[in-house]
Every structure is written in structure tokens, then in C-alpha cells.
Write an enzyme that holds these catalytic residues in place. Structure first.
Site, short mmCIF file in Angstrom:
data_model
loop_
_atom_site.label_atom_id
_atom_site.label_comp_id
_atom_site.label_asym_id
_atom_site.label_seq_id
_atom_site.Cartn_x
_atom_site.Cartn_y
_atom_site.Cartn_z
N ARG A 161 50.19 43.03 17.59
CA ARG A 161 49.43 42.11 16.72
C ARG A 161 48.58 41.23 17.61
O ARG A 161 48.90 40.08 17.85
CB ARG A 161 50.41 41.30 15.86
N GLU B 224 54.25 37.22 23.44
CA GLU B 224 52.89 36.98 22.97
C GLU B 224 52.41 38.13 22.11
O GLU B 224 52.50 39.29 22.53
CB GLU B 224 52.00 36.86 24.22
N ASP B 225 51.93 37.83 20.94
CA ASP B 225 51.28 38.82 20.07
C ASP B 225 52.14 40.05 19.77
O ASP B 225 51.64 41.19 19.77
CB ASP B 225 49.90 39.20 20.63
N ASP C 7 55.14 32.26 21.91
CA ASP C 7 54.03 31.32 21.78
C ASP C 7 53.46 31.30 20.37
O ASP C 7 53.00 30.28 19.89
CB ASP C 7 52.94 31.67 22.79
N ASP C 8 53.47 32.47 19.72
CA ASP C 8 52.87 32.52 18.37
C ASP C 8 53.71 31.74 17.37
O ASP C 8 53.20 31.23 16.38
CB ASP C 8 52.73 33.97 17.92
#
Ligand code: NAI
Length: 706
Positions: free
Chosen positions: A314, A403-404, A426-427
Site C-alpha cells: 500500500r 511503512e506502507d 508509521d502509518d
């Protein structure tokens, strides 16, 4: 008194001491020159002025020891610097090498002045003092390392292969020096350095300074218009000369961040296979099961402290980009260095390539990743488990930023590892903190308290849930129960309002599924719930239309509207639309940058709710304090600190985040707040430093000037 004095009862050596005093300055200069090219990454990170200060102290203590006959002060200093350097991740050999370099440069000075007999005697004395200091260093390091090993939580697996040690055995010279981006200064190598390090003839004759190199790079960058071409030029610079790259980025952060990060990095990830030139970061694929420790050992730096990892499913709001997702960890880590001064050699970008569901990539003949459907289920979990174990073994000090990842994996991985490894997402948590900080600053403008606030989230994924969770935690600290606090957060997702009793609600939405009649549209939800703030994190562009904005303005004197989705095209509304749609009353922030907007005779400066305000500072605080885990309390502290740093003038212009120009100071303050949580909750491997934490953070930052 130390053993040095007992073994050397013929001191003080006045004439030797005098001689050393006269030669102190050239010895220092010589030592500094050597230090710069001995591949001592942390010394380079601290910059020359600090290295000079330290070497000078060491030299003074050496001379004082010879003069007084007591090496106590030297031994004390060695123990003190061992503790400080250990905490900051310096390797023992790096610290010892700096002592050796000083010793050698003293030898060189004496060599020219003394007869053979005098020399032997004098060298014996100098060596005795410095050896005592090195011995203290080593013993202190061993004690600290033993303590740290005991504190480690994740069990590591044995590694049978070659031990990792890629340090060059002698200083890097000649063409190798020019090809080492960490050490390369290009045309800025001085004449003295060129002759010392075998660079004569390998560079054009005129010596430049970093400022004129910057001018050249700037001209090149300005000569191209396409942001993707600028991205490529910047990445090429990063591959050649990291000092220059980071100087350029740090000096021009507001302008260049949209190139090295969102939105341009999104295009770069989409085009990754086409723009691929040189690999950067580590690729761990589904085919590497059982080999991850070995792969980590292939990384050329062995004191990694900060890892950003994605599986590419993502990427921003762009979906599954497979191995092309590497652009994200690479970009994020450049921001760690630029915004919080984490040394580049301590940063490791990783892609875990488990395949892709992106049909275009599956068909693309030049795609760089595995052309297979994504690994799921146990096979996926086992690969990730091996990754976490391997990091604990090879880089036990490292913090891992997720991340992502797509949200099903992101929530699962976070809950699986958050208490047993030094990791965060982090998201979820970074976005949560930056959005909470934005809400807190907005409430200063709207003159409301958080307890008066109802937030309607559009989208119920990582970003939105992460924000709500942190908001709930903040409200609980203000005295509410968790159930009461949750009543302040409502969600609309692709199925409409998230309500209790809806079929097949995933776990992360359940705590926010309140009792309410189902509602289909965002507009209906706004009318029914009358929110103070509307936060978009849906990844769907243009969804805050004129009706939605008008309704928010009808309900609130100062409606809070955040359109966090990235990249720019996916923003729920633009800054212009937000101000126009609310008669200029909106307090607006977005995920991707928007230029200031002129409306009704006023200039509005939209805030960029970019996680860059949070993760670098959090990372610095975690790394420097040696925290074993990353907690929500740390993110809460980061959010409060960030909000407190927005000035009244900034609020007046509608800015809910501090100007990016102040990012290093913001990161230092956040890092100090995070470290404060870590120390006060007993989560660290190191002792609390005596100095002010914010000073420690400032002093730990990499300085790209040369
Ligand atoms: P996610 O995939 O976890 O969540 C997306 C959510 O939006 C899901 O709940 C989904 O049901 C919902 N959604 C999808 N289509 C919708 C529609 N038509 N109407 C209503 N809801 C819909 O993704 P994540 O991580 O939460 O990120 C979402 C967006 O936020 C992305 O564009 C991302 O780039 C952005 N983001 C921004 C950040 C920032 O500004 N600081 C940080 C992190 C993410």
C-alpha cells in the site's frame, strides 16, 4: 592513583612536556586530517569542530598526565567518553582508532626532534598514558555491552557464516575514496588531502568549497522542470556524495521534500523498474527464507540503528507497487538524516518482496521484483518472523519502522511485535501523532478543548484508526474513561457510517462501531453527528465536495478539515476548495503539500500534516536513549511537543504545524520528549545522561557541512 604513575616514577618529564606543548597544534591538525579519512563514520557525523574539540581535550589530558605523573583524569575521561560513545552507537574500534591516530601524530612530531634514545623513552611515556586510556575504554565498553545483551528480548538464531566486518583495514584512498559516497567530497578535497590520499590527477585541479559545489548542483537541478527528473538527479547525487546531498536537502527542505518524498516519490515508485539505475537498500524476497541473517550481513555498514521496511502493498495511496516500493524506505530514511541528523550509515532501507497483485507489474517484462502473487498466511508470517529475528541478531540496536504495509498486515504486525521488538508503524502511530498535533493546534485557533471536540474520520484504515487511538489516549489522560473517549471518534468508510451490528467489521474498527442507525453517505453522517473536525484518510481524491464543506461550515464557526490522503491527486479536497467552500473559515491541513491560498483578501498557509514532523524526532529519541520498545506514550508526547512548537504567528496564518525550516529543532525537542518517556518508564538500555536531553539530542545530529 592509576598504575601508570607507579610504573613511571621518573616523571614529570618537563622537557618532553614542553616539547609536546609546542607541537600540540601541528599534532592536532595532523590527527584531524587522518581522522577524516579513517572511515570513522561517527566522527564524521559529528563534524570537524567537535572532533577537533575532543582530540584537543585528549591531547591536553595526555600532556597533563605526563606533567603531573597521574593519569587519573585521563582514565576518568576515557570511562566517561566510553559511556557516552557507547550510548550513541559508536563502535569501540572507532573510539580506539581516534586515540591511536592521536598517538601516531604525536610520534611523528617527536620523531623529527629527538635523538633515538630520547625518542624511545618519550614514546614509551606517551604510549603508556594513551594505552591506559584505551584499556579503560575497552573495559567500560565490555561492561556496557554485557549489560545490553542481558536486556535484549528477542532471541537470536545462530549464524554460521562469515562474521560481518566490511571495514577497510586501512584508510580508503584514491579512486575508492571518490567512489565512496559517505567519504567523497569530490572537488572539495583540499590540496593536502589530495596528496595524502592518492587523489592527485583524479580530480580537476581547482579546489572548490562545499558552497560552490552546492551552486553547481543547484544550477543542474533548476535546469530541469519535471519533478521526476529532479528526483533522479537528487538520487544520483546521493549515490556520489552524501554530504553534499544532505547539505542541499537540509538547506532547502521545504522545496525538496516534495521531490524526495510525497508526491514525487509516488511517481518514482510507480516507475521504479523504468528508472532503476543502481540498487539502494536491501531486497529480501520470498525466495530468501532461511537466508535473512546472511543478507543482513551483506549490508556494508554494521552499526545500523534505523530500519524502514515495506512490503510494497500500500504505497502512499497508490496501492500495490511491489518491489518498486523501495522508493519509500529510501526516501523516508533521507528524511531521518535531513530532519533529525541520524547518520546515513546508520540507516537501512528494506523491501520485503513477497510478490504483487498488481497485474501491470506481473506482466511487465522489466519489473524488478518477484513476478508472482503475494505470499499470504503462514508463509508470509514466517518470513516476517525471520526478518525480526535476524535484525535482533545482526543489528540488535536497530529500531524498525513499518511503512506502507496493507492494513490487514500492518495492524497484525504491529500488535505481534510492538512489545517484543523496538518497532512501530508509521502509518498508524506516526500519522496518529501528526494528526493529533494538528488537531491540538487547530483547537488553539478555534478556542475549544479536545473534550468539546467530535471527530469524524473519512476512511477507517491505518491512518484514521491510528489517529483515533492516540486521541482516545489523550482524552483518557484528561480524565475520561476509554468508552467515553471513543464516543468522540466516528468513522465513515466505503460502506458508510461504521456502526455496531454491521456485518463483518474488521477488528480495528470494532471499538469505534457505536450504536447508531446505518448511514450511507458522508454528508448524512455530518448532518447527523455535527462533528467539530473532519479528517480524511480514505485515499480517495475529491470526496470532500462543496456540499460536505458547506455543511461543516454551517455547523462550526471554525471547521477543522484535514485532507490527509496522498499523493496530491488523492487529497479529499484541495486547500483552495477548503477555504473557498467554508468562506475562509476552515482550519485546513493536508498530507501532500499545497501552496498558500489567496482568498477574500487574505493569505492562508495550509499546514502539511506530514509524518516527517514526527518520525525523525521519535527515531532520534528512541535511538539515543537506547529504548527497547516504542510506545504510544512516546507518540503522544511527540504530538504534544509538536503542537506546543507552533507559534501564535503561525496559527494566525492558519498554519497548524511549525515551519519546516525549523524541523531540526522540532525533531530535537520531540526526541527529548520521547527519551524522557523512555527514561521515566524504565524502557532504556542506557543510563539517563546528566546533560539536558534536548542538548544531547542536538549534539547527536549529523552535520553535512564539510
Ligand atoms: P488504509 O488502506 O489502511 O485505509 C483506507 C481506508 O479508507 C479504509 O478504511 C477504506 O475502507 C476507506 N475507504 C476506501 N475508499 C473509501 C471511500 N470511497 N469512502 C470512504 N472510505 C473509503 O490506508 P491508510 O494507511 O489509512 O491511508 C489512507 C490515506 O492516508 C492514503 O492516501 C495515505 O497516503 C494517507 N496517509 C497520509 C498520511 C499523512 O498525511 N501524514 C500518513 C499516512 C497515510
Amino acid at each position: 592513583m592509576s598504575s601508570y604513575a607507579e610504573e613511571h616514577d621518573d616523571i614529570p618529564e618537563t622537557s618532553l612536556v614542553e616539547l609536546l606543548r609546542t607541537k600540540a597544534e601541528p599534532a592536532l591538525e595532523e590527527a584531524l586530517l587522518e581522522l577524516q579519512h579513517a572511515h570513522l563514520e561517527h566522527y564524521l557525523a559529528d563534524g570537524l569542530p567537535r572532533a577537533r574539540e575532543r582530540l584537543s581535550r585528549l591531547l591536553t589530558l595526555t600532556i597533563e598526565a605526563l606533567e603531573s605523573g597521574s593519569a587519573d583524569a585521563m582514565v576518568h575521561y576515557a570511562a566517561e567518553i566510553a559511556r557516552e560513545r557507547f550510548a550513541r552507537g559508536y563502535r569501540l574500534d572507532e573510539v580506539q582508532t581516534s586515540f591511536n591516530i592521536l598517538q601516531e601524530s604525536l610520534w611523528k612530531q617527536l620523531l623529527a626532534l629527538l635523538s633515538r634514545d630520547e625518542l624511545t623513552h618519550a614514546l614509551g611515556l606517551v604510549v603508556a598514558v594513551i594505552d591506559l586510556a584505551k584499556d579503560t575504554l575497552a573495559r567500560t565498553y565490555v561492561q556496557l555491552a554485557a549489560k545490553r545483551r542481558d536486556d535484549r528480548r528477542v532471541p537470536s538464531r545462530p549464524y554460521e557464516g562469515k562474521p560481518m566486518d566490511h571495514r577497510p583495514t586501512r584508510p580508503v584512498t584514491g579512486i575508492d575514496l571518490l567512489h565512496d559516497p559517505l567519504l567523497n567530497k569530490g572537488t572539495a578535497f583540499t590540496k593536502q588531502e589530495r596528496s595524502r590520499f592518492g587523489l592527485r590527477g583524479l580530480l580537476p585541479p581547482r579546489v572548490s568549497v562545499q558552497d560552490s559545489q552546492l551552486q553547481r548542483v543547484r544550477q543542474n537541478l533548476d535546469s530541469v522542470d519535471d519533478p521526476l527528473q529532479k528526483y533522479l538527479a537528487l538520487m544520483a547525487l546521493l549515490d556520489r556524495n552524501e554530504g553534499l546531498f544532505y547539505r542541499l536537502l537540509t538547506d532547502n527542505l521545504a522545496e525538496l521534500m516534495p521531490i524526495v518524498y510525497t508526491p514525487t516519490v509516488g511517481r518514482a515508485c510507480q516507475q521504479y523498474a523504468h528508472i532503476f539505475r543502481r540498487p539502494r537498500g536491501l531486497y529480501i524476497s520470498a525466495e530468501d527464507r532461511g537466508h535473512i541473517v546472511e543478507i543482513l550481513h551483506h549490508w556494508p555498514h554494521w552499526d545500523v540503528q534505523c530500519i524502514v521496511v515495506t512490503d510494497g502493498e500500500r504505497i502512499l495511496g497508490l496501492g500495490d507497487l511491489g518491489a518498486g516500493g523501495m522508493g519509500i524506505p529510501v526516501g523516508k530514511l533521507t528524511l531521518y538524516t535531513a530532519c533529525a541528523g541520524i547518520h546515513p550509515s546508520r540507516c537501512l532501507p528494506v523491501v520485503i518482496d513477497v510478490g504483487t497483485e498488481n497485474e501491470e507489474l506481473l506482466e511487465c517484462p522489466i519489473y524488478i521484483g518477484l513476478q508472482q502473487r503475494r505470499l499470504r498466511g503462514d508463509a508470509y508470517d514466517e518470513l516476517l518472523e525471520e526478518f525480526y529475528e535476524a535484525v535482533a541478531e545482526v543489528f540488535p540496536e536497530a529500531m524498525i519502522q513499518l511503512e506502507d504495509f496493507a492494513n490487514t498486515n500492518a495492524f497484525r504486525l504491529l500488535s505481534r511485535y510492538r512489545n517484543q521488538a523496538c518497532t512501530f508503524d508509521d502509518d498508524i502511530q506516526g500519522t496518529g501523532a501528526v494528526a493529533l498535533a494538528g488537531v491540538l493546534s487547530s483547537l488553539r485557533i478555534a478556542e475549544k478543548s479536545l473534550q468539546d471536540c467530535r471527530v469524524l474520520f473519512f476512511g477507517a484504515g491505518e491512518a484514521a484508526i491510528g489517529t483515533a487511538d492516540l486521541l482516545v489516549q489523550e482524552l483518557c489522560e484528561q480524565g475520561m474513561t476509554e468508552a467515553e473517549a471513543r464516543e468522540h471518534c466516528w468513522f465513515v468508510d466505503s460502506q458508510g457510517l461504521v456502526v455496531a451490528g454491521r456485518d463483518k467489521l474488521v477488528a480495528h474498527k470494532l471499538p469505534y462501531a457505536h450504536d447508531h442507525a446505518p448511514l450511507r453517505t458522508l454528508h448524512e453522517a455530518i448532518v447527523a453527528l455535527r462533528p467539530t473536525a473532519l479528517i480524511g484518510a480514505s485515499g480517495v481524491g475529491g470526496t470532500f465536495d462543496a456540499t460536505v464543506l458547506r455543511e461543516m461550515a454551517n455547523i462550526n464557526q471554525r471547521p477543522i478539515i484535514f485532507a490527509l490522503s496522498n499523493p496530491t491527486d488523492n487529497a479529499e479536497c484541495t486547500a483552495q476548495q477548503a477555504y473557498e467552500g467554508t468562506d475562509g473559515r476552515a482550519i485546513f491541513a493536508s498530507g501532500s503539500p499545497f501552496a498558500p491560498v489567496e482568498f477574500a483578501g487574505r493569505t492562508f498557509v495550509p499546514g502539511q500534516g506530514n509524518n516527517v514532523y514526527i518520525f525523525p524526532g521519535v527515531g532520534l529519541g528512541v535511538i539515543v536513549s537506547g529504548a527497547r520498545v516504542v510506545t504510544d506514550k512516546m507518540f503522544q508526547a511527540a504530538a504534544r511537543t509538536l503542537a506546543s512548537l507552533v507559534t501564535d504567528e503561525e496559527l494566525e496564518r492558519g498554519q497548524v504545524y511549525p515551519a519546516l525550516e525549523r524541523i531540526r529543532e522540532v525533531s530535537a525537542q520531540i526526541a527529548a520528549a520521547v527519551a524522557e518517556v523512555a527514561f521515566s518508564e524504565g524502557l532504556t538500555r542506557t543510563e539517563r545522561p546528566k546533560e539536558e536531553l534536548v542538548e544531547v539530542m542536538r549534539a547527536s545530529m549529523y552535520d553535512p557541512h564539510y
